[in-house]
Design a protein around this motif. Structure first.
Motif, PDB file in Angstrom:
ATOM      1  N   TYR A 181       0.842  -1.195   0.000  1.00  0.00           N
ATOM      2  CA  TYR A 181       0.000   0.000   0.000  1.00  0.00           C
ATOM      3  C   TYR A 181       0.880   1.249   0.000  1.00  0.00           C
ATOM      4  CZ  TYR A 181      -3.871   3.093   1.202  1.00  0.00           C
ATOM      5  OH  TYR A 181      -4.823   4.084   1.183  1.00  0.00           O
ATOM      6  N   ALA A 212      -1.438   0.555  -3.303  1.00  0.00           N
ATOM      7  CA  ALA A 212      -1.460  -0.546  -4.267  1.00  0.00           C
ATOM      8  C   ALA A 212      -1.420   0.033  -5.677  1.00  0.00           C
ATOM      9  CB  ALA A 212      -2.711  -1.406  -4.062  1.00  0.00           C
ATOM     10  N   ARG A 228      -0.339  -4.031 -10.383  1.00  0.00           N
ATOM     11  CA  ARG A 228      -1.299  -5.153 -10.409  1.00  0.00           C
ATOM     12  C   ARG A 228      -0.936  -6.196  -9.346  1.00  0.00           C
ATOM     13  NH1 ARG A 228      -5.989  -4.217 -13.470  1.00  0.00           N
ATOM     14  NH2 ARG A 228      -5.392  -2.494 -14.834  1.00  0.00           N
ATOM     15  N   GLN A 252      -1.962  -4.927  -5.978  1.00  0.00           N
ATOM     16  CA  GLN A 252      -3.429  -4.892  -5.899  1.00  0.00           C
ATOM     17  C   GLN A 252      -4.018  -6.273  -5.619  1.00  0.00           C
ATOM     18  OE1 GLN A 252      -4.108  -3.158  -9.727  1.00  0.00           O
ATOM     19  NE2 GLN A 252      -3.881  -1.041  -8.986  1.00  0.00           N
ATOM     20  N   LEU A 294      -9.720  -0.059  -2.617  1.00  0.00           N
ATOM     21  CA  LEU A 294      -8.724  -0.699  -3.484  1.00  0.00           C
ATOM     22  C   LEU A 294      -9.274  -0.889  -4.895  1.00  0.00           C
ATOM     23  CD1 LEU A 294      -6.134  -2.337  -4.102  1.00  0.00           C
ATOM     24  CD2 LEU A 294      -7.294  -4.333  -3.144  1.00  0.00           C
ATOM     25  N   VAL A 314      -8.173   0.498  -9.130  1.00  0.00           N
ATOM     26  CA  VAL A 314      -7.717  -0.395 -10.195  1.00  0.00           C
ATOM     27  C   VAL A 314      -8.221   0.110 -11.547  1.00  0.00           C
ATOM     28  CG1 VAL A 314      -7.756  -2.750 -11.094  1.00  0.00           C
ATOM     29  CG2 VAL A 314      -7.701  -2.369  -8.622  1.00  0.00           C
TER      30      VAL A 314
END
Length: 391
Positions: free
Chosen positions: A225, A227, A230, A233, A289, A293
């Motif tokens: 973190y 993140a 990939r 994440q 989170l 993404v």
């Protein structure tokens, strides 16, 4: 049981009638058959010698005497018809290699395997370990000693693999016995191979997936973190949802219910093989989170085999990032320990991990997935994970 004579043989009623020691005349549905009863391996067996229409009483007694002699010599009793049938069967009998490939396909169909990797492992282990020893043998030729020749070289050095090979051979041979191609399953464990091979549990200490203690995880959370890759994440998402990598890595955007804050793992990725989705309540941190993404496709994390060596091989990267020997699966143990230490009911904790809870009766009555109770637990877990994070 009436004594059979040449005078009454065709007038006796239905049932079994004594001809000689262990030799009976069985009358059923108008048919009269000579049957020799004997025991082998503690099991009682009946050998049909032929019809009274074809064999005289004298011939039946003579044949029974001959078969008793064979039994006394340790041979299985065989009539002329048996020997002819055996020759025909031997001529067309498949080799282990031929039969095993078909049997594995049948097992996969019957058990409804949906995991291609699992099917591939069956083929790979049988080819690698059994084919060199058993491949060209006809099924009827394979004995207990042949199976031991497969297993003994790897039983102590590759115990888990050897145990799986044995189980797979047992399954293949069970089909061969049912199909009449073998008389006995030579890969059975109890009362068979256990006389020559020590129990796997005695020669191999089970190594559990190494878990990172919560205190260490709290210190290492900064490794994931923010993140911003990939890899970070998917590792963080897996930790926050206490899921398996086989569930989290292939997660798709259409599995996320944003309004109700739920991730639904589809049946094909459920390890417990339940035929409905597993609902995972998403914590504030998990939602945050997901919002970071970038969408690049149908899958959330879009990890390819080229990125990891295998799309599920995160352990090596995890260990590089944290400087520990922890595994991804170990985070599930970390969660379970935290749940036990913080008074989370066992049933709720187990359902968070997608574990089956209780026996069949309990499962029949407890159909709720306890979603709202789990929602509170998963939020508390996420808070604990981030408790020492300094921004």
């Amino acid at each position: 049981m009436a004594k059979v004579t040449a005078k009454n043989i065709f007038t006796l009623p239905e049932g079994r009638h004594s001809v000689a020691p262990n030799l009976n005349l069985r009358v059923r549905d108008g048919k009269r058959t000579y049957v020799l009863r004997y025991c082998i391996g503690g099991k009682r067996k009946d050998k049909h010698l032929g019809s009274a229409d074809d064999l005289s009483l004298t011939e039946a007694k003579r044949l029974a005497d001959k078969l008793r002699s064979e039994l006394a010599e340790g041979k299985l009793p065989q009539t002329a018809r048996d020997k002819l049938a055996e020759k025909l069967k031997e001529a067309d009998a498949p080799t282990f290699e031929q039969y095993a490939l078909e049997a594995i396909e049948k097992i996969a169909t019957v058990r409804v395997w949906k995991n291609a990797k699992h099917r591939a492992q069956w083929f790979a282990t049988v080819r690698a370990y059994a084919f060199p020893v058993l491949g060209k043998k006809k099924l009827s030729e394979i004995k207990r000693e042949d199976v031991l020749a497969v297993l003994q070289p790897i039983w102590s050095t590759k115990t888990e693999t050897a145990s799986r090979v044995r189980g797979r051979l047992e399954n293949i041979f069970s089909y061969a016995v049912t199909d009449g191609l073998m008389e006995f399953n030579p890969a059975l464990w109890r009362g068979n191979l256990d006389r020559d091979l020590p129990p796997p549990s005695k020669i191999q200490v089970v190594e559990h997936h190494e878990a990172m203690p919560l205190e260490v995880l709290q210190e290492k959370i900064s490794c994931f973190y923010p993140a911003d890759t990939r890899t970070r994440q998917v590792i963080l998402f897996t930790i926050l949802t206490a899921s398996r990598v086989g569930e989290s890595v292939p997660a798709r955007w259409d599995e996320i219910d944003w309004e109700n804050r739920i991730w639904s793992v589809p049946p094909e990725r459920r390890k417990d093989q339940k035929q409905y989705p597993h609902r995972v309540p998403l914590s504030d941190q998990a939602i945050e989170l997901l919002n970071t993404v970038e969408r690049k496709g149908e899958e959330i994390f879009c990890l390819k085999a080229d990125d990891l060596g295998s799309r599920y091989s995160l352990a090596h990267l995890l260990q590089q990032m944290t400087g520990t020997t922890a595994t991804m699966h170990g985070f599930r143990s970390t969660f379970r320990d935290w749940a036990a230490e913080n008074g989370v009911p066992d049933t709720v904790a187990e359902k968070c991990l997608m574990h089956v809870t209780g026996n069949a009766v309990v499962q029949a009555y407890q159909r709720s997935d306890l979603l709202e109770q789990r929602r509170e637990v998963m939020q508390a877990w996420a808070d604990a994970v981030f408790a020492k994070l300094t921004h």
